[in-house]
Design an enzyme around this catalytic site. Structure first.
Site, short mmCIF file in Angstrom:
data_model
loop_
_atom_site.label_atom_id
_atom_site.label_comp_id
_atom_site.label_asym_id
_atom_site.label_seq_id
_atom_site.Cartn_x
_atom_site.Cartn_y
_atom_site.Cartn_z
N HIS A 206 34.48 123.79 26.93
CA HIS A 206 35.81 123.91 26.35
C HIS A 206 36.67 122.66 26.48
O HIS A 206 37.76 122.60 25.94
CB HIS A 206 36.57 125.09 26.97
CG HIS A 206 37.07 124.81 28.35
ND1 HIS A 206 36.25 124.82 29.44
CD2 HIS A 206 38.30 124.47 28.81
CE1 HIS A 206 36.96 124.52 30.52
NE2 HIS A 206 38.19 124.30 30.17
C1 UD1 Z 1 43.45 125.19 29.33
C2 UD1 Z 1 43.68 124.13 30.43
C3 UD1 Z 1 42.35 123.73 31.02
C4 UD1 Z 1 41.57 124.93 31.49
C5 UD1 Z 1 41.41 125.88 30.33
C6 UD1 Z 1 40.64 127.13 30.68
C7 UD1 Z 1 45.56 122.60 30.12
C8 UD1 Z 1 45.94 121.22 29.76
N1 UD1 Z 1 44.28 122.93 29.87
O1 UD1 Z 1 42.70 124.57 28.28
O2 UD1 Z 1 42.59 122.88 32.14
O3 UD1 Z 1 40.31 124.53 31.97
O4 UD1 Z 1 42.73 126.26 29.89
O5 UD1 Z 1 40.39 127.89 29.55
O6 UD1 Z 1 46.39 123.35 30.59
N2 UD1 Z 1 43.56 129.87 22.50
C9 UD1 Z 1 43.35 131.14 22.04
N3 UD1 Z 1 43.67 132.18 22.86
C10 UD1 Z 1 44.20 132.00 24.10
C11 UD1 Z 1 44.41 130.70 24.55
C12 UD1 Z 1 44.09 129.63 23.75
O7 UD1 Z 1 42.89 131.34 20.92
O8 UD1 Z 1 44.46 133.01 24.79
C13 UD1 Z 1 43.16 128.71 21.64
C14 UD1 Z 1 44.29 128.16 20.82
O9 UD1 Z 1 43.76 127.74 19.61
C15 UD1 Z 1 44.73 126.94 21.62
C16 UD1 Z 1 43.41 126.48 22.23
O10 UD1 Z 1 42.68 127.68 22.47
O11 UD1 Z 1 45.35 126.00 20.82
C17 UD1 Z 1 43.57 125.71 23.50
O12 UD1 Z 1 44.36 126.44 24.46
P1 UD1 Z 1 45.22 125.64 25.56
O13 UD1 Z 1 45.96 126.60 26.40
O14 UD1 Z 1 46.02 124.57 24.88
O15 UD1 Z 1 44.16 124.86 26.40
P2 UD1 Z 1 42.67 125.21 26.84
O16 UD1 Z 1 41.74 124.42 26.02
O17 UD1 Z 1 42.44 126.70 26.93
#
Ligand code: UD1
Length: 376
Positions: A206
């Site tokens: 991820h």
């Molecule tokens: C975040 C953390 C990372 C951690 C990871 C675990 C930061 C900078 N990154 O990354 O350190 O290892 O979480 O998963 O804080 N999305 C969904 N549903 C959700 C959450 C996210 O669909 O419940 C999708 C969205 O398109 C979003 C993308 O995932 O834009 C990324 O989510 P985000 O919270 O920005 O960061 P992670 O990649 O999950």
């Protein structure tokens, strides 16, 4: 009554806060307030962890959601400031290195509320990793730096942080793992996926650096497909990764290879059932590098460096980078029975939550009876 506010936001936070919350309730007279920023919001990325870990429903949910780093962090800060001003906590406790962590650290510091950082001192020394920036800033601001391993203490000292702020408490995430393993292994997860214990691999990806660039992601999927040509590979796909696979048309790796099994993100217990009985794990997750070390399962880390070197020095982790040939070669070795063996690091013993609770009580001068020293 003195008040501690815990911040959770994203998937890897929940298993760190649960043991601290439980230990504080059992051992101290502190009042606890749990705030969910809503950085992760899908049922499978968030809600299921509360029931799996016995974490009470959040007292406050900020509903922040996704966005750019600036948007996510800034929105969290604005909302948290209101909550901190309303509840006036005596201590704010943050865990890990996600955007919710650094947002809470900045707000509490500006309001002069003491701050504790659990999982302090980890460093990849790569500022390209957003989490590294979150770690450095949060550690700089925290009054209590609670470290999972001795190398983290050394990193903090090297950065000039005062020794009396640093407390080696061990790995609190392993508290959750040890408390849940038996229960997890009773779930019919392997049976429902048609897997035999130690007869399959697990993969997770991820990190933006691995999944946002189609060339890197394509190379990783080809290496994983190679592993799947030897044994089944279960691949719980993170929403970010799912989106990139679909946008980049990389889904054919799965269609061509029935042994490569994409599944939805799993709850804590289901996933632990899967990892604890796996033959090999391939991942870019920080937490999973630690969990595999605690479980004694060989782990190949698909990144160029790790902020958790103890998992390599003492544990089962091998950092193999993202070159497909190198991953294939390391995976073949592990599947041929030459996977890395290791031992469980000091204080990864299921009692870190207790050490943290005792430390908080002492810091806030509410301890009752005698408390043993928590830092060596
Ligand atoms: C975040 C953390 C990372 C951690 C990871 C675990 C930061 C900078 N990154 O990354 O350190 O290892 O979480 O998963 O804080 N999305 C969904 N549903 C959700 C959450 C996210 O669909 O419940 C999708 C969205 O398109 C979003 C993308 O995932 O834009 C990324 O989510 P985000 O919270 O920005 O960061 P992670 O990649 O999950």
């Amino acid at each position: 009554m003195k008040k501690v506010i815990h911040i959770v936001g994203a998937r890897p936070n929940f298993m760190k806060v649960a043991p601290i919350h439980r230990a504080i309730a059992a051992r101290t007279p502190l009042q606890q307030i749990l705030i969910h920023t809503g950085q992760h919001y899908d049922v499978k990325m968030s809600d299921v962890f509360f029931s799996d870990l016995g974490l009470p429903a959040p007292d406050v949910h900020l509903g922040i959601g996704s966005g750019s780093h600036a948007q996510q962090t800034a929105r969290t800060m604005v909302e948290l400031e209101k909550v901190f001003l309303e509840h006036k906590p005596d201590l704010v406790s943050v865990v890990g290195d996600v955007n919710s962590t650094v947002a809470a650290a900045l707000v509490s510091s500006k309001l002069a509320i003491p701050l504790a950082h659990v999982e302090a001192g980890l460093r990849s020394y790569s500022r390209h990793q957003p989490e590294e920036i979150n770690r450095v800033v949060t550690d700089r601001l925290a009054d209590l730096l609670l470290t999972p391993s001795r190398d983290a203490d050394a990193n903090l000292l090297k950065e000039g942080l005062e020794p009396d702020r640093i407390h080696f408490v061990g790995n609190v995430m392993i508290d959750s793992l040890l408390a849940s393993k038996e229960r997890a292994e009773q779930l019919p997860v392997l049976k429902s996926l048609g897997l035999a214990p130690h007869g399959y691999a697990v993969c997770t990806l991820h990190r933006p650096s691995n999944v946002d660039d189609p060339r890197v992601l394509g190379g990783l999927l080809s290496a994983i497909a190679h592993v799947a040509s030897r044994i089944p590979v279960v691949f719980p796909v993170h929403p970010r990764t799912r989106k990139m696979i679909s946008e980049q048309g990389l889904g054919s790796a799965f269609e061509r290879n029935p042994n490569l099994r994409p599944v939805d993100p799993m709850g804590y217990l289901e996933f632990l059932a899967l990892t604890s009985q796996a033959r090999l794990i391939l991942t870019d997750s920080g937490g999973l590098q630690e969990e595999t070390t605690a479980l004694g399962v060989p782990c190949l880390t698909l990144r160029e460096q790790t902020e958790r070197p103890i998992t390599v020095e003492e544990g089962t982790n091998e950092v193999v980078g993202t070159d497909p040939d190198r991953i294939r070669e390391a995976a073949d070795r592990a599947l041929n029975g030459q996977g890395k063996k290791g031992r469980v690091p000091e204080y990864w013993d299921g009692r870190s939550g207790e050490r943290i609770a005792d430390l908080f009580a002492r810091f806030l001068s509410v301890e009752q009876g005698s408390l043993r020293a928590v830092s060596a």
